[in-house]
Design a protein around this motif. Structure first.
Motif, PDB file in Angstrom:
ATOM      1  N   LYS A  33      40.005  46.581  41.894  1.00  0.00           N
ATOM      2  CA  LYS A  33      39.085  46.189  40.826  1.00  0.00           C
ATOM      3  C   LYS A  33      39.586  44.966  40.063  1.00  0.00           C
ATOM      4  CE  LYS A  33      38.273  51.074  39.980  1.00  0.00           C
ATOM      5  NZ  LYS A  33      39.609  51.656  40.259  1.00  0.00           N
ATOM      6  N   VAL A  34      38.663  44.077  39.765  1.00  0.00           N
ATOM      7  CA  VAL A  34      38.959  42.942  38.895  1.00  0.00           C
ATOM      8  C   VAL A  34      39.027  43.458  37.465  1.00  0.00           C
ATOM      9  CG1 VAL A  34      38.115  40.706  38.079  1.00  0.00           C
ATOM     10  CG2 VAL A  34      37.801  41.351  40.479  1.00  0.00           C
ATOM     11  N   GLU A  35      40.071  43.089  36.734  1.00  0.00           N
ATOM     12  CA  GLU A  35      40.206  43.532  35.347  1.00  0.00           C
ATOM     13  C   GLU A  35      39.406  42.619  34.434  1.00  0.00           C
ATOM     14  OE1 GLU A  35      44.455  43.740  34.821  1.00  0.00           O
ATOM     15  OE2 GLU A  35      44.587  45.511  36.133  1.00  0.00           O
ATOM     16  N   GLN A  36      39.117  43.136  33.244  1.00  0.00           N
ATOM     17  CA  GLN A  36      38.318  42.359  32.304  1.00  0.00           C
ATOM     18  C   GLN A  36      39.003  41.029  31.986  1.00  0.00           C
ATOM     19  OE1 GLN A  36      37.232  44.737  28.979  1.00  0.00           O
ATOM     20  NE2 GLN A  36      35.227  43.762  28.820  1.00  0.00           N
ATOM     21  N   GLY A  37      38.255  39.931  32.092  1.00  0.00           N
ATOM     22  CA  GLY A  37      38.804  38.611  31.786  1.00  0.00           C
ATOM     23  C   GLY A  37      39.616  38.000  32.906  1.00  0.00           C
ATOM     24  N   GLU A  38      39.741  38.695  34.022  1.00  0.00           N
ATOM     25  CA  GLU A  38      40.553  38.212  35.135  1.00  0.00           C
ATOM     26  C   GLU A  38      39.649  37.497  36.153  1.00  0.00           C
ATOM     27  OE1 GLU A  38      44.138  40.313  37.693  1.00  0.00           O
ATOM     28  OE2 GLU A  38      42.228  41.364  37.608  1.00  0.00           O
ATOM     29  N   ALA A  39      40.123  36.389  36.698  1.00  0.00           N
ATOM     30  CA  ALA A  39      39.374  35.713  37.768  1.00  0.00           C
ATOM     31  C   ALA A  39      39.519  36.540  39.043  1.00  0.00           C
ATOM     32  CB  ALA A  39      39.925  34.314  37.990  1.00  0.00           C
ATOM     33  N   PRO A  40      38.458  36.611  39.851  1.00  0.00           N
ATOM     34  CA  PRO A  40      38.545  37.447  41.053  1.00  0.00           C
ATOM     35  C   PRO A  40      39.668  37.040  42.000  1.00  0.00           C
ATOM     36  CG  PRO A  40      36.409  36.285  40.941  1.00  0.00           C
ATOM     37  CD  PRO A  40      37.110  36.045  39.657  1.00  0.00           C
ATOM     38  N   GLU A  41      39.888  35.737  42.139  1.00  0.00           N
ATOM     39  CA  GLU A  41      40.968  35.291  43.045  1.00  0.00           C
ATOM     40  C   GLU A  41      42.337  35.743  42.523  1.00  0.00           C
ATOM     41  OE1 GLU A  41      38.545  33.363  41.869  1.00  0.00           O
ATOM     42  OE2 GLU A  41      37.850  31.934  43.384  1.00  0.00           O
ATOM     43  N   ALA A  42      42.496  35.711  41.191  1.00  0.00           N
ATOM     44  CA  ALA A  42      43.763  36.151  40.594  1.00  0.00           C
ATOM     45  C   ALA A  42      43.929  37.657  40.783  1.00  0.00           C
ATOM     46  CB  ALA A  42      43.801  35.792  39.103  1.00  0.00           C
ATOM     47  N   ALA A  43      42.826  38.381  40.677  1.00  0.00           N
ATOM     48  CA  ALA A  43      42.886  39.833  40.876  1.00  0.00           C
ATOM     49  C   ALA A  43      43.325  40.149  42.298  1.00  0.00           C
ATOM     50  CB  ALA A  43      41.512  40.446  40.604  1.00  0.00           C
ATOM     51  N   LEU A  44      42.830  39.368  43.230  1.00  0.00           N
ATOM     52  CA  LEU A  44      43.168  39.627  44.628  1.00  0.00           C
ATOM     53  C   LEU A  44      44.647  39.367  44.896  1.00  0.00           C
ATOM     54  CD1 LEU A  44      41.841  40.688  47.069  1.00  0.00           C
ATOM     55  CD2 LEU A  44      40.912  38.449  47.546  1.00  0.00           C
ATOM     56  N   VAL A  45      45.154  38.270  44.369  1.00  0.00           N
ATOM     57  CA  VAL A  45      46.577  37.965  44.538  1.00  0.00           C
ATOM     58  C   VAL A  45      47.425  39.080  43.903  1.00  0.00           C
ATOM     59  CG1 VAL A  45      48.400  36.343  43.826  1.00  0.00           C
ATOM     60  CG2 VAL A  45      46.226  35.476  44.758  1.00  0.00           C
ATOM     61  N   ARG A  46      47.012  39.538  42.724  1.00  0.00           N
ATOM     62  CA  ARG A  46      47.732  40.633  42.044  1.00  0.00           C
ATOM     63  C   ARG A  46      47.686  41.919  42.872  1.00  0.00           C
ATOM     64  NH1 ARG A  46      45.531  44.511  39.612  1.00  0.00           N
ATOM     65  NH2 ARG A  46      43.557  43.507  39.124  1.00  0.00           N
ATOM     66  N   GLU A  47      46.496  42.277  43.350  1.00  0.00           N
ATOM     67  CA  GLU A  47      46.358  43.518  44.124  1.00  0.00           C
ATOM     68  C   GLU A  47      47.197  43.470  45.411  1.00  0.00           C
ATOM     69  OE1 GLU A  47      44.853  46.405  43.567  1.00  0.00           O
ATOM     70  OE2 GLU A  47      43.672  45.977  41.771  1.00  0.00           O
ATOM     71  N   LEU A  48      47.223  42.304  46.046  1.00  0.00           N
ATOM     72  CA  LEU A  48      47.993  42.202  47.294  1.00  0.00           C
ATOM     73  C   LEU A  48      49.491  42.316  47.014  1.00  0.00           C
ATOM     74  CD1 LEU A  48      45.957  39.448  49.189  1.00  0.00           C
ATOM     75  CD2 LEU A  48      45.935  41.916  49.594  1.00  0.00           C
ATOM     76  N   ARG A  49      49.918  41.810  45.850  1.00  0.00           N
ATOM     77  CA  ARG A  49      51.324  41.950  45.484  1.00  0.00           C
ATOM     78  C   ARG A  49      51.644  43.422  45.215  1.00  0.00           C
ATOM     79  NH1 ARG A  49      51.489  38.895  41.180  1.00  0.00           N
ATOM     80  NH2 ARG A  49      51.839  37.029  42.417  1.00  0.00           N
ATOM     81  N   GLU A  50      50.774  44.080  44.431  1.00  0.00           N
ATOM     82  CA  GLU A  50      51.015  45.485  44.063  1.00  0.00           C
ATOM     83  C   GLU A  50      50.961  46.415  45.276  1.00  0.00           C
ATOM     84  OE1 GLU A  50      48.885  45.152  39.635  1.00  0.00           O
ATOM     85  OE2 GLU A  50      47.962  46.395  41.185  1.00  0.00           O
ATOM     86  N   GLU A  51      49.947  46.216  46.101  1.00  0.00           N
ATOM     87  CA  GLU A  51      49.695  47.180  47.184  1.00  0.00           C
ATOM     88  C   GLU A  51      50.534  46.922  48.424  1.00  0.00           C
ATOM     89  OE1 GLU A  51      45.511  47.357  48.039  1.00  0.00           O
ATOM     90  OE2 GLU A  51      45.031  48.202  46.072  1.00  0.00           O
TER      91      GLU A  51
END
Ligand code: CDP
Length: 138
Positions: free
Chosen positions: A39-57
């Motif tokens: 999920k994209v967090e509030q105020g987060e750009a979708p591309e940034a969310a994806l980079v974050r999720e790939l790092r976490e997961e």
């Protein structure tokens, strides 16, 4: 009006192969394969969310390339959007750290060997031409 919440998925490409991740939870999704993301967090750009999720997961350092055209409904209020992505130089190889218990790099010929989540199937189909383009470039 009800808010839409965007779930981003990565078509992570490497050497003409696409990464598929097998979900370990929740029980109704466990064992099915997906494009990793979240999920994209509030105020987060979708591309940034994806980079974050790939790092976490997956523990990787990735970058998005381009949006895969289309948007696919999940259980309301969620909708799925997909970007192609690649590992940045020096990134670790992906590992199933969270949410997943197996990973596979699939060639075009192997794409339908795994049991994709129903909602991911149209997105996977859309990424196939990009996979071929990646193969030809090498
Ligand atoms: O990691 P986070 O909690 O942000 O999100 P998630 O639990 O991985 O995904 C949120 C919702 O999107 C779940 O209901 C997943 O089933 C769905 N999803 C999906 O349908 N296809 C994907 N490629 C990724 C997530």
């Amino acid at each position: 009006m009800t808010e839409r919440i965007v779930v981003v998925g990565a078509a992570l490409l490497d050497a003409g192969r696409l990464l598929a991740a097998r979900r370990s939870a929740p029980p109704e999704l466990a064992g099915r394969w997906e494009l990793p993301g979240g999920k994209v967090e509030q105020g987060e750009a979708p591309e940034a969310a994806l980079v974050r999720e790939l790092r976490e997961e997956l523990g990787v350092d990735a970058e998005t390339m381009e949006r895969v055209p289309g948007e696919w409904p999940l259980r309301p209020p969620y909708v799925l959007q997909v970007w192609t992505a690649r590992l940045r130089p020096g990134s670790a190889a992906p590992e199933p750290l969270q949410d997943h218990d197996a990973l596979r790099w699939l060639t075009h010929a192997e794409i339908w060997d795994v049991d994709w989540l129903d909602q991911d199937v149209p997105a996977v189909r859309e990424t196939l031409p990009k996979l071929d383009a990646g193969t030809r470039a090498r």
